[in-house]
Design a protein around this motif. Structure first.
Motif, PDB file in Angstrom:
ATOM      1  N   GLY A 109     -40.067  45.754  71.780  1.00 43.12           N
ATOM      2  CA  GLY A 109     -40.052  44.540  72.616  1.00 43.12           C
ATOM      3  C   GLY A 109     -41.494  43.760  72.748  1.00 43.12           C
ATOM      4  O   GLY A 109     -42.450  44.456  72.216  1.00 43.12           O
ATOM      5  N   PRO A 110     -41.474  42.735  73.566  1.00 40.98           N
ATOM      6  CA  PRO A 110     -42.576  42.135  73.655  1.00 40.98           C
ATOM      7  C   PRO A 110     -43.858  42.882  74.346  1.00 40.98           C
ATOM      8  O   PRO A 110     -45.055  42.660  74.053  1.00 40.98           O
ATOM      9  CB  PRO A 110     -42.439  41.003  74.445  1.00 40.98           C
ATOM     10  CG  PRO A 110     -41.203  41.046  75.097  1.00 40.98           C
ATOM     11  CD  PRO A 110     -40.312  42.164  74.019  1.00 40.98           C
ATOM     12  N   PHE A 111     -43.514  43.858  74.814  1.00 45.18           N
ATOM     13  CA  PHE A 111     -44.283  44.771  75.460  1.00 45.18           C
ATOM     14  C   PHE A 111     -44.643  46.304  75.064  1.00 45.18           C
ATOM     15  O   PHE A 111     -44.906  47.176  75.658  1.00 45.18           O
ATOM     16  CB  PHE A 111     -44.358  44.596  77.038  1.00 45.18           C
ATOM     17  CG  PHE A 111     -44.387  43.515  77.708  1.00 45.18           C
ATOM     18  CD1 PHE A 111     -45.883  43.040  77.916  1.00 45.18           C
ATOM     19  CD2 PHE A 111     -43.410  42.415  78.117  1.00 45.18           C
ATOM     20  CE1 PHE A 111     -46.011  41.734  78.555  1.00 45.18           C
ATOM     21  CE2 PHE A 111     -43.382  41.226  78.471  1.00 45.18           C
ATOM     22  CZ  PHE A 111     -44.855  40.756  78.512  1.00 45.18           C
ATOM     23  N   GLY A 112     -43.820  46.495  73.940  1.00 48.52           N
ATOM     24  CA  GLY A 112     -43.997  47.701  73.176  1.00 48.52           C
ATOM     25  C   GLY A 112     -42.723  48.445  73.289  1.00 48.52           C
ATOM     26  O   GLY A 112     -42.799  49.502  72.584  1.00 48.52           O
ATOM     27  N   GLY A 113     -41.951  48.308  74.409  1.00 46.06           N
ATOM     28  CA  GLY A 113     -40.787  49.072  74.583  1.00 46.06           C
ATOM     29  C   GLY A 113     -39.714  48.765  73.584  1.00 46.06           C
ATOM     30  O   GLY A 113     -39.762  47.965  72.770  1.00 46.06           O
ATOM     31  N   PRO A 114     -38.814  50.013  73.449  1.00 44.67           N
ATOM     32  CA  PRO A 114     -37.795  49.924  72.410  1.00 44.67           C
ATOM     33  C   PRO A 114     -36.792  48.642  72.719  1.00 44.67           C
ATOM     34  O   PRO A 114     -36.152  48.845  73.524  1.00 44.67           O
ATOM     35  CB  PRO A 114     -37.308  51.260  72.155  1.00 44.67           C
ATOM     36  CG  PRO A 114     -37.455  51.818  73.790  1.00 44.67           C
ATOM     37  CD  PRO A 114     -38.669  51.105  74.114  1.00 44.67           C
ATOM     38  N   VAL A 115     -36.608  48.116  71.499  1.00 40.22           N
ATOM     39  CA  VAL A 115     -35.204  46.963  71.564  1.00 40.22           C
ATOM     40  C   VAL A 115     -34.598  47.256  70.561  1.00 40.22           C
ATOM     41  O   VAL A 115     -34.913  47.840  69.332  1.00 40.22           O
ATOM     42  CB  VAL A 115     -35.665  45.686  71.941  1.00 40.22           C
ATOM     43  CG1 VAL A 115     -36.509  45.577  72.936  1.00 40.22           C
ATOM     44  CG2 VAL A 115     -36.645  45.358  70.690  1.00 40.22           C
TER      45      VAL A 115
END
Length: 372
Positions: free
Chosen positions: A67-73
């Protein structure tokens, strides 16, 4: 009578497919003898892959992305056979879209997830990758995407524009080797450049949480980033000034730097789903949107569908949550009539939710436009 129903999404309330089903069911209540064809529509900004899959089928490849802040999407790549050419369709907004951290740290938002989707498309054997550049929270000039595809730089490429401070070199050789002969296409409804008064940062930055000082700062950082990618000669860095370079927070620039071509998002979907052919065999074209207002101009589903209907010499009617366009403006857009859910009485509007309200509006419109 044959009716073509080609709506876009109604904001976050109804997808294009759900809106199409609601309109068709409402129309059938009044005119069950009419033939209704549903072709969900979208531009590059919202529902790009969903609309294509609804009309064309294809293989949906689910991809673990950042995701935009590195979290998984979870992202989706749609694989279709386009005249013998295996083509992948990617929706950038699906991995760069709204995030709870966005307004708190807009300078840290990255497009790395788009690179994850493009990489998955290449690994799946796509000879052509069409990237729909929708609204996202990142304004990093596509640096995150380039990094995910193998670009090397003297600063982190996946940390948003804040990570690009001091950038001097960006090497794309590994990206180009990975792409090989893969054709890249930018599908966008935005014609803005990357930098300057009408660029991505100044036009969209405030809406993403960048204050006046941050807008100026990010614009300067991206200017240095363009030099690092293209070189300092005016002729070489002209890519950043091309229409569409500022789309998707600058994803357009990064893709153009890799040799991508640009085409309108709504036209991309319309051509692939055969909208012009469907309009020619119909007597009436219906489209829909959440708000039909002065922003419903070139680059929107309403404008695109109305243009196709006009070319086919068929009347186009708009159904919307609300209508804020006068008759003169409406006809200039090629729209014969427009009807709003907001004009229904309260009981009809709120009894069973948005789909039922839209179906009720369609049933009313059918009384005017169908011979019954």
């Amino acid at each position: 009578m044959r009716v073509l129903v080609a709506p876009g999404a109604f904001g976050d309330t109804l997808s294009a497919s759900a809106a199409g089903e609601a309109i068709a069911s409402g129309w059938a209540r009044t005119s069950p003898g009419d033939m209704v064809d549903v072709v969900p529509m979208a531009g590059a900004a919202q529902g790009f892959v969903e609309a294509l899959h609804a009309s064309c089928g294809g293989d949906r490849l689910e991809v673990d992305a950042r995701g935009p802040f590195g979290g998984p999407v979870r992202g989706v790549v749609l694989l279709l056979d386009d005249a013998g050419l295996r083509t992948a369709y990617v929706d950038s907004a699906s991995v760069c879209g709204p995030d709870g951290e966005a307004r708190r740290a807009p300078e840290n938002a990255s497009t790395a997830g788009v690179g994850d989707l493009v990489a998955a498309a290449i690994e799946a054997g796509a000879a052509r990758v069409v990237v729909g550049l929708g609204a996202g929270v990142a304004t990093d000039g596509g640096a995150g995407m380039l990094g995910a595809l193998g670009a090397r730089a003297d600063v982190p490429l996946d940390a948003g524009p804040a990570g690009l401070v001091g950038v001097a070199t960006v090497d794309l050789d590994a990206v180009r080797a990975r792409l090989g002969h893969t054709e890249l296409v930018v599908a966008t409804d935005v014609a803005s450049p990357l930098l300057g008064l009408f660029g991505a940062v100044r036009a969209d930055g405030p809406g993403k949480g960048l204050d006046e000082a941050a807008v100026a700062r990010v614009d300067r950082v991206l200017d240095a980033y363009v030099v690092a990618v293209c070189g300092g000669e005016p002729a070489r860095r002209r890519i950043a000034d091309l229409p569409g370079a500022g789309a998707g927070g600058g994803l357009g620039f990064a893709l153009l730097a890799l040799g991508a071509s640009v085409q309108p998002g709504v036209a991309t979907v319309a051509d692939r789903v055969g909208l012009a052919t469907a309009a020619r065999v119909s007597d009436l074209v219906l489209t829909g949107t959440g708000a039909y207002d002065v922003t419903s101009r070139e680059g929107t589903v309403v404008f695109g569908v109305a243009s196709v209907a006009g070319d086919a010499l068929r009347p186009c009617v708009v159904l919307a949550d609300r209508v804020e366009v006068g008759a003169r403006e409406r006809r200039a857009m090629g729209v014969e009539a427009a009807y709003a859910i907001a004009d229904l009485d309260g009981a009809e509007r709120f009894a069973s939710g948005p789909a039922e309200a839209l179906a009720g509006l369609a049933a009313r419109v059918a009384r005017t436009w169908s011979p019954l």
